[in-house]
Design a protein around this motif. Sequence first.
Motif, PDB file in Angstrom:
ATOM      1  N   THR A 175       2.087  -8.661  -1.239  1.00 29.41           N
ATOM      2  CA  THR A 175       3.392  -8.544  -0.591  1.00 29.41           C
ATOM      3  C   THR A 175       4.100  -9.897  -0.596  1.00 29.41           C
ATOM      4  O   THR A 175       3.496 -10.934  -0.295  1.00 29.41           O
ATOM      5  CB  THR A 175       3.231  -8.034   0.850  1.00 29.41           C
ATOM      6  OG1 THR A 175       2.655  -6.722   0.816  1.00 29.41           O
ATOM      7  CG2 THR A 175       4.566  -7.969   1.573  1.00 29.41           C
ATOM      8  N   GLN A 184       2.293  -0.230   3.843  1.00 25.47           N
ATOM      9  CA  GLN A 184       1.828  -1.387   4.609  1.00 25.47           C
ATOM     10  C   GLN A 184       1.784  -2.649   3.745  1.00 25.47           C
ATOM     11  O   GLN A 184       1.760  -2.582   2.520  1.00 25.47           O
ATOM     12  CB  GLN A 184       0.426  -1.125   5.186  1.00 25.47           C
ATOM     13  CG  GLN A 184       0.347   0.019   6.163  1.00 25.47           C
ATOM     14  CD  GLN A 184       0.006   1.339   5.509  1.00 25.47           C
ATOM     15  OE1 GLN A 184       0.190   1.511   4.297  1.00 25.47           O
ATOM     16  NE2 GLN A 184      -0.495   2.283   6.288  1.00 25.47           N
ATOM     17  N   TYR A 188       0.873  -1.173   0.000  1.00 27.76           N
ATOM     18  CA  TYR A 188       0.000   0.000   0.000  1.00 27.76           C
ATOM     19  C   TYR A 188       0.914   1.228   0.000  1.00 27.76           C
ATOM     20  O   TYR A 188       1.303   1.741   1.054  1.00 27.76           O
ATOM     21  CB  TYR A 188      -0.897   0.019   1.237  1.00 27.76           C
ATOM     22  CG  TYR A 188      -2.032  -0.961   1.190  1.00 27.76           C
ATOM     23  CD1 TYR A 188      -3.225  -0.649   0.544  1.00 27.76           C
ATOM     24  CD2 TYR A 188      -1.934  -2.209   1.814  1.00 27.76           C
ATOM     25  CE1 TYR A 188      -4.283  -1.541   0.511  1.00 27.76           C
ATOM     26  CE2 TYR A 188      -2.990  -3.109   1.782  1.00 27.76           C
ATOM     27  CZ  TYR A 188      -4.158  -2.761   1.140  1.00 27.76           C
ATOM     28  OH  TYR A 188      -5.203  -3.645   1.109  1.00 27.76           O
ATOM     29  N   THR A 193       7.564  -4.606   5.522  1.00 25.29           N
ATOM     30  CA  THR A 193       6.730  -3.426   5.315  1.00 25.29           C
ATOM     31  C   THR A 193       6.493  -2.779   6.670  1.00 25.29           C
ATOM     32  O   THR A 193       6.945  -3.291   7.704  1.00 25.29           O
ATOM     33  CB  THR A 193       5.374  -3.797   4.677  1.00 25.29           C
ATOM     34  OG1 THR A 193       4.574  -4.494   5.648  1.00 25.29           O
ATOM     35  CG2 THR A 193       5.555  -4.683   3.454  1.00 25.29           C
ATOM     36  N   THR A 194       5.759  -1.678   6.692  1.00 21.20           N
ATOM     37  CA  THR A 194       5.502  -1.008   7.964  1.00 21.20           C
ATOM     38  C   THR A 194       4.613  -1.842   8.881  1.00 21.20           C
ATOM     39  O   THR A 194       4.613  -1.635  10.094  1.00 21.20           O
ATOM     40  CB  THR A 194       4.855   0.370   7.735  1.00 21.20           C
ATOM     41  OG1 THR A 194       3.675   0.216   6.935  1.00 21.20           O
ATOM     42  CG2 THR A 194       5.813   1.306   7.009  1.00 21.20           C
ATOM     43  N   THR A 195       3.844  -2.770   8.314  1.00 16.79           N
ATOM     44  CA  THR A 195       2.999  -3.639   9.142  1.00 16.79           C
ATOM     45  C   THR A 195       3.512  -5.080   9.195  1.00 16.79           C
ATOM     46  O   THR A 195       2.874  -5.935   9.815  1.00 16.79           O
ATOM     47  CB  THR A 195       1.538  -3.631   8.628  1.00 16.79           C
ATOM     48  OG1 THR A 195       1.527  -3.919   7.226  1.00 16.79           O
ATOM     49  CG2 THR A 195       0.890  -2.281   8.880  1.00 16.79           C
ATOM     50  N   SER A 196       4.635  -5.340   8.541  1.00 23.48           N
ATOM     51  CA  SER A 196       5.316  -6.635   8.677  1.00 23.48           C
ATOM     52  C   SER A 196       6.818  -6.358   8.790  1.00 23.48           C
ATOM     53  O   SER A 196       7.592  -6.671   7.895  1.00 23.48           O
ATOM     54  CB  SER A 196       5.027  -7.551   7.479  1.00 23.48           C
ATOM     55  OG  SER A 196       5.444  -6.943   6.259  1.00 23.48           O
ATOM     56  N   SER A 222       8.872   2.305  -0.813  1.00 22.40           N
ATOM     57  CA  SER A 222       8.418   1.328   0.187  1.00 22.40           C
ATOM     58  C   SER A 222       9.297   0.087   0.207  1.00 22.40           C
ATOM     59  O   SER A 222       9.474  -0.540   1.256  1.00 22.40           O
ATOM     60  CB  SER A 222       6.968   0.933  -0.091  1.00 22.40           C
ATOM     61  OG  SER A 222       6.098   2.039   0.052  1.00 22.40           O
TER      62      SER A 222
END
Length: 244
Positions: free
Chosen positions: A136, A131, A125, A142-145, A216
């Motif tokens: 993915t 995120q 995202y 990522t920012t959420t993983s 990202s």
Amino acid sequence: MNVVYERSEHLLPVASSYCPGCHHGTVEKLIVEVAQELGIADKMAVVFGIGCYTMAGFYMNVDMLPALHGRGAAVGTGFKRVRPYEPLVVLQGDGDAAAIGMAETIHAAARGENFMVIMVNNSVYGMTGGQMGPTTLLGQKTTTSPYGRSVKNSGYPMRTAEIIATLDAPRLVARTAVHTPKNVQQTRRLIKKGLEMQLDGGGYTFLEIVSACPTSWKVKPKDIVQYIDEKVLPVFPLGVFKDE
């Protein structure tokens, strides 16, 4: 009665706000160039959802219809029911089409709606902070993983084109990329073929385009070609999965 608004330019001469190495601008340019080649740029419409590509309205001087996040196929369906003879492209991201909008995506494909969906797959995202998304990669941070995507917590990446290809109604389903000149030309050919199908008898087409998000991904723009070839394409192989 169809109303055609003639424009002197369909690609606006403005500076891009996309990050260095991003491929959204390349995809948008190809859509407009193919529409110009087919002579439909003044009557074509583009539905766009929520994502970095929402900026397309600043660069593409064609009729643009905004959609809520994930609802591009629903808006496209409504448009074509009212104006069935006007060419339509539904421009989405992977989070837009394959996450919050997967229901709309699948059912529009199953109905065989007469438009082309172009899903730009950059594995995150991008607009909202990088995120994890449905595409993915395993191990991708990522920012959420922050420790990398794991099968245990999040399952496997979603191969949307292959899923769409199992349905009866779609006429053309493919995955391509735009990180090399050869792939740019293949993408151009597939966009043209999908629009020609729409103009000649109709039918649903789905084109997934592998794209880069250097910001990202934490990958330098100069290393994007190697990263996509070595990391992304083994998970998301290019090819035509259905062609009628």
